[in-house]
Design a protein around this motif. Structure first.
Motif, PDB file in Angstrom:
ATOM      1  N   GLY A  15       0.821  -1.203   0.000  1.00 51.90           N
ATOM      2  CA  GLY A  15       0.000   0.000   0.000  1.00 51.90           C
ATOM      3  C   GLY A  15       0.855   1.252   0.000  1.00 51.90           C
ATOM      4  N   PHE A  16       0.386   2.284  -0.713  1.00 49.50           N
ATOM      5  CA  PHE A  16       1.068   3.579  -0.766  1.00 49.50           C
ATOM      6  C   PHE A  16       0.031   4.684  -0.571  1.00 49.50           C
ATOM      7  CE2 PHE A  16       3.424   0.702  -3.542  1.00 49.50           C
ATOM      8  CZ  PHE A  16       4.747   0.882  -3.139  1.00 49.50           C
ATOM      9  N   SER A  17       0.418   5.755   0.123  1.00 46.71           N
ATOM     10  CA  SER A  17      -0.475   6.905   0.218  1.00 46.71           C
ATOM     11  C   SER A  17      -0.545   7.642  -1.107  1.00 46.71           C
ATOM     12  CB  SER A  17      -0.003   7.858   1.320  1.00 46.71           C
ATOM     13  OG  SER A  17       1.292   8.370   1.032  1.00 46.71           O
ATOM     14  N   ASN A  18       0.541   7.601  -1.867  1.00 46.03           N
ATOM     15  CA  ASN A  18       0.598   8.234  -3.187  1.00 46.03           C
ATOM     16  C   ASN A  18       1.635   7.497  -4.022  1.00 46.03           C
ATOM     17  OD1 ASN A  18       2.009  10.382  -5.118  1.00 46.03           O
ATOM     18  ND2 ASN A  18      -0.092  11.063  -4.796  1.00 46.03           N
ATOM     19  N   VAL A  24       1.688  -5.244  11.686  1.00 44.23           N
ATOM     20  CA  VAL A  24       0.852  -4.631  10.658  1.00 44.23           C
ATOM     21  C   VAL A  24      -0.197  -3.702  11.265  1.00 44.23           C
ATOM     22  CG1 VAL A  24      -0.842  -6.520  10.576  1.00 44.23           C
ATOM     23  CG2 VAL A  24      -0.437  -5.122   8.540  1.00 44.23           C
ATOM     24  N   GLY A  25      -0.587  -3.959  12.506  1.00 44.07           N
ATOM     25  CA  GLY A  25      -1.588  -3.116  13.150  1.00 44.07           C
ATOM     26  C   GLY A  25      -1.003  -1.975  13.966  1.00 44.07           C
ATOM     27  N   ASP A  26       0.314  -1.771  13.881  1.00 46.56           N
ATOM     28  CA  ASP A  26       0.938  -0.690  14.650  1.00 46.56           C
ATOM     29  C   ASP A  26       0.358   0.655  14.211  1.00 46.56           C
ATOM     30  OD1 ASP A  26       3.086   1.435  15.224  1.00 46.56           O
ATOM     31  OD2 ASP A  26       3.893  -0.314  16.266  1.00 46.56           O
ATOM     32  N   PRO A  27      -0.089   1.489  15.159  1.00 45.14           N
ATOM     33  CA  PRO A  27      -0.741   2.753  14.789  1.00 45.14           C
ATOM     34  C   PRO A  27       0.190   3.766  14.137  1.00 45.14           C
ATOM     35  CG  PRO A  27      -0.432   2.611  17.167  1.00 45.14           C
ATOM     36  CD  PRO A  27      -0.099   1.261  16.611  1.00 45.14           C
ATOM     37  N   SER A  28       1.511   3.513  14.168  1.00 49.67           N
ATOM     38  CA  SER A  28       2.449   4.471  13.576  1.00 49.67           C
ATOM     39  C   SER A  28       2.513   4.380  12.056  1.00 49.67           C
ATOM     40  CB  SER A  28       3.851   4.261  14.159  1.00 49.67           C
ATOM     41  OG  SER A  28       4.363   2.977  13.831  1.00 49.67           O
ATOM     42  N   HIS A  29       1.887   3.358  11.455  1.00 48.09           N
ATOM     43  CA  HIS A  29       1.875   3.260   9.994  1.00 48.09           C
ATOM     44  C   HIS A  29       1.179   4.484   9.398  1.00 48.09           C
ATOM     45  CE1 HIS A  29       3.578  -0.661   9.102  1.00 48.09           C
ATOM     46  NE2 HIS A  29       2.829  -1.228  10.032  1.00 48.09           N
ATOM     47  N   LYS A  30       1.847   5.181   8.478  1.00 47.80           N
ATOM     48  CA  LYS A  30       1.230   6.340   7.831  1.00 47.80           C
ATOM     49  C   LYS A  30       0.183   5.902   6.808  1.00 47.80           C
ATOM     50  CE  LYS A  30       5.245   9.328   8.505  1.00 47.80           C
ATOM     51  NZ  LYS A  30       6.313  10.134   7.855  1.00 47.80           N
ATOM     52  N   THR A  31       0.435   4.775   6.144  1.00 48.48           N
ATOM     53  CA  THR A  31      -0.575   4.144   5.295  1.00 48.48           C
ATOM     54  C   THR A  31      -1.127   2.949   6.056  1.00 48.48           C
ATOM     55  OG1 THR A  31       0.533   4.817   3.251  1.00 48.48           O
ATOM     56  CG2 THR A  31      -1.029   2.996   3.096  1.00 48.48           C
ATOM     57  N   LYS A  32      -2.413   2.936   6.336  1.00 49.84           N
ATOM     58  CA  LYS A  32      -3.015   1.878   7.133  1.00 49.84           C
ATOM     59  C   LYS A  32      -3.249   0.634   6.274  1.00 49.84           C
ATOM     60  CE  LYS A  32      -3.055   4.775  10.473  1.00 49.84           C
ATOM     61  NZ  LYS A  32      -1.970   4.689  11.498  1.00 49.84           N
ATOM     62  N   PRO A  33      -3.268  -0.554   6.888  1.00 50.18           N
ATOM     63  CA  PRO A  33      -3.589  -1.760   6.124  1.00 50.18           C
ATOM     64  C   PRO A  33      -4.982  -1.669   5.520  1.00 50.18           C
ATOM     65  CG  PRO A  33      -3.582  -2.212   8.476  1.00 50.18           C
ATOM     66  CD  PRO A  33      -3.010  -0.850   8.300  1.00 50.18           C
ATOM     67  N   GLN A  34      -5.157  -2.298   4.388  1.00 48.11           N
ATOM     68  CA  GLN A  34      -6.439  -2.261   3.698  1.00 48.11           C
ATOM     69  C   GLN A  34      -7.508  -2.973   4.524  1.00 48.11           C
ATOM     70  OE1 GLN A  34      -6.405  -4.244  -0.084  1.00 48.11           O
ATOM     71  NE2 GLN A  34      -8.062  -3.031  -0.902  1.00 48.11           N
ATOM     72  N   ALA A  35      -8.692  -2.385   4.582  1.00 52.80           N
ATOM     73  CA  ALA A  35      -9.778  -2.952   5.384  1.00 52.80           C
ATOM     74  C   ALA A  35     -10.100  -4.374   4.941  1.00 52.80           C
ATOM     75  CB  ALA A  35     -11.022  -2.080   5.261  1.00 52.80           C
ATOM     76  N   GLY A  36     -10.253  -5.260   5.910  1.00 54.23           N
ATOM     77  CA  GLY A  36     -10.665  -6.626   5.624  1.00 54.23           C
ATOM     78  C   GLY A  36      -9.559  -7.544   5.178  1.00 54.23           C
ATOM     79  N   PHE A  49       3.385  -9.800  10.695  1.00 50.05           N
ATOM     80  CA  PHE A  49       4.620  -9.171  10.208  1.00 50.05           C
ATOM     81  C   PHE A  49       4.317  -8.184   9.076  1.00 50.05           C
ATOM     82  CE2 PHE A  49       8.238  -8.893   7.395  1.00 50.05           C
ATOM     83  CZ  PHE A  49       9.346  -8.899   8.223  1.00 50.05           C
ATOM     84  N   SER A  50       4.999  -7.043   9.101  1.00 52.08           N
ATOM     85  CA  SER A  50       4.923  -6.106   7.979  1.00 52.08           C
ATOM     86  C   SER A  50       6.202  -5.287   7.923  1.00 52.08           C
ATOM     87  CB  SER A  50       3.715  -5.161   8.138  1.00 52.08           C
ATOM     88  OG  SER A  50       3.954  -4.175   9.131  1.00 52.08           O
ATOM     89  N   GLN A  51       6.347  -4.531   6.876  1.00 50.48           N
ATOM     90  CA  GLN A  51       7.436  -3.560   6.781  1.00 50.48           C
ATOM     91  C   GLN A  51       6.883  -2.258   6.232  1.00 50.48           C
ATOM     92  OE1 GLN A  51      10.339  -5.420   4.200  1.00 50.48           O
ATOM     93  NE2 GLN A  51       9.480  -4.498   2.376  1.00 50.48           N
ATOM     94  N   ARG A  52       7.644  -1.184   6.461  1.00 53.03           N
ATOM     95  CA  ARG A  52       7.208   0.127   6.009  1.00 53.03           C
ATOM     96  C   ARG A  52       8.425   0.930   5.576  1.00 53.03           C
ATOM     97  NH1 ARG A  52       5.676   2.249  12.063  1.00 53.03           N
ATOM     98  NH2 ARG A  52       7.810   2.514  12.827  1.00 53.03           N
ATOM     99  N   ALA A  53       8.157   1.976   4.792  1.00 45.95           N
ATOM    100  CA  ALA A  53       9.216   2.886   4.358  1.00 45.95           C
ATOM    101  C   ALA A  53       8.581   4.219   4.021  1.00 45.95           C
ATOM    102  CB  ALA A  53       9.956   2.322   3.145  1.00 45.95           C
TER     103      ALA A  53
END
Length: 216
Positions: A86-89, A148-160, A168-172
């Motif tokens: 997922g990406f915000s933009n 994946v549920g950490d609230p610090s993610h700027k792009t949230k996981p997709q609903a459902g 496990f997840s990663q972010r950048a």
């Protein structure tokens, strides 16, 4: 291509239906972004190929998931393991999307091309359900192993799509992918701008790339 063939497929009508459905992508995406539509859905029995010279995305979230669908021939339920990115933009340069469908006339390939005349395609709140990916990648401020549920993610996981918030997840902050070749089961976006869009139905097996083009 415009005549009716055995099996009842009207190819002219098929093409006319597909064009406005692509144009409606942005409107459907806005509904998703505003919470008016459910984001979880059953995928079709076919994956599709996407290639691009470059994908430049902001606020990446990436985690594993399951795309639920049905076998195209038998109709039986099938689960497809996917990586959800997922990406915000995201800006996508020289994008090609293709789907090869067998018909009584032989294989027919639906090709969609955009972002190839100096103006990249641009998407907001975009999620890609990817089964295979070959690319050169560069990440900025990468964190691996974040829940994946950490609230610090700027792009949230997709609903459902998350079975456990502790998965496990990663972010950048930024991900730049070049020479992209991927097979995907689904793509959703809040908005998706497709400059210089070209949609074609062509005879035969003519995907955006051949499997032999993918690096080992």
């Amino acid at each position: 291509m415009s005549s009716q063939v055995r099996g009842g497929t009207r190819w002219k009508r098929f093409a006319l239906v597909m064009v406005p459905s692509i144009a409606a992508t942005a409107a459907v995406g806005v509904g998703l972004a505003q919470g008016a539509l459910a984001a979880s859905f059953s995928v079709s029995g076919q994956d599709f190929k996407v290639s691009a010279d470059k994908l430049d995305g902001e606020n990446l979230i990436q985690y594993g998931g399951i795309a639920k669908g049905n076998d195209l021939k038998t109709g039986k339920p099938v689960d497809h393991p996917v990586t959800i990115s997922g990406f915000s933009n995201a800006k996508i340069t020289n994008m090609c999307q293709s789907l090869v469908t067998p018909t009584p006339l032989g294989n027919i390939t639906l090709q969609l091309k955009t972002g190839h005349k100096g103006t990249p395609a641009e998407a907001t709140n975009i999620y890609l359900d990817v089964a295979e990916l070959d690319t050169d990648a560069e990440f900025t401020n990468l964190d691996i192993g974040v829940a994946v549920g950490d609230p610090s993610h700027k792009t949230k996981p997709q609903a459902g799509t998350v079975s456990s918030p502790y998965a496990f997840s990663q972010r950048a902050d930024r991900a730049v992918l070049t020479n992209v070749k991927q097979k995907a089961w689904a793509t959703t976006a809040g908005t998706f701008k497709l400059p210089n869009l070209k949609l074609r139905l062509v005879g035969g097996d003519q995907p955006c790339y051949q499997d032999k083009d993918v690096r080992d």
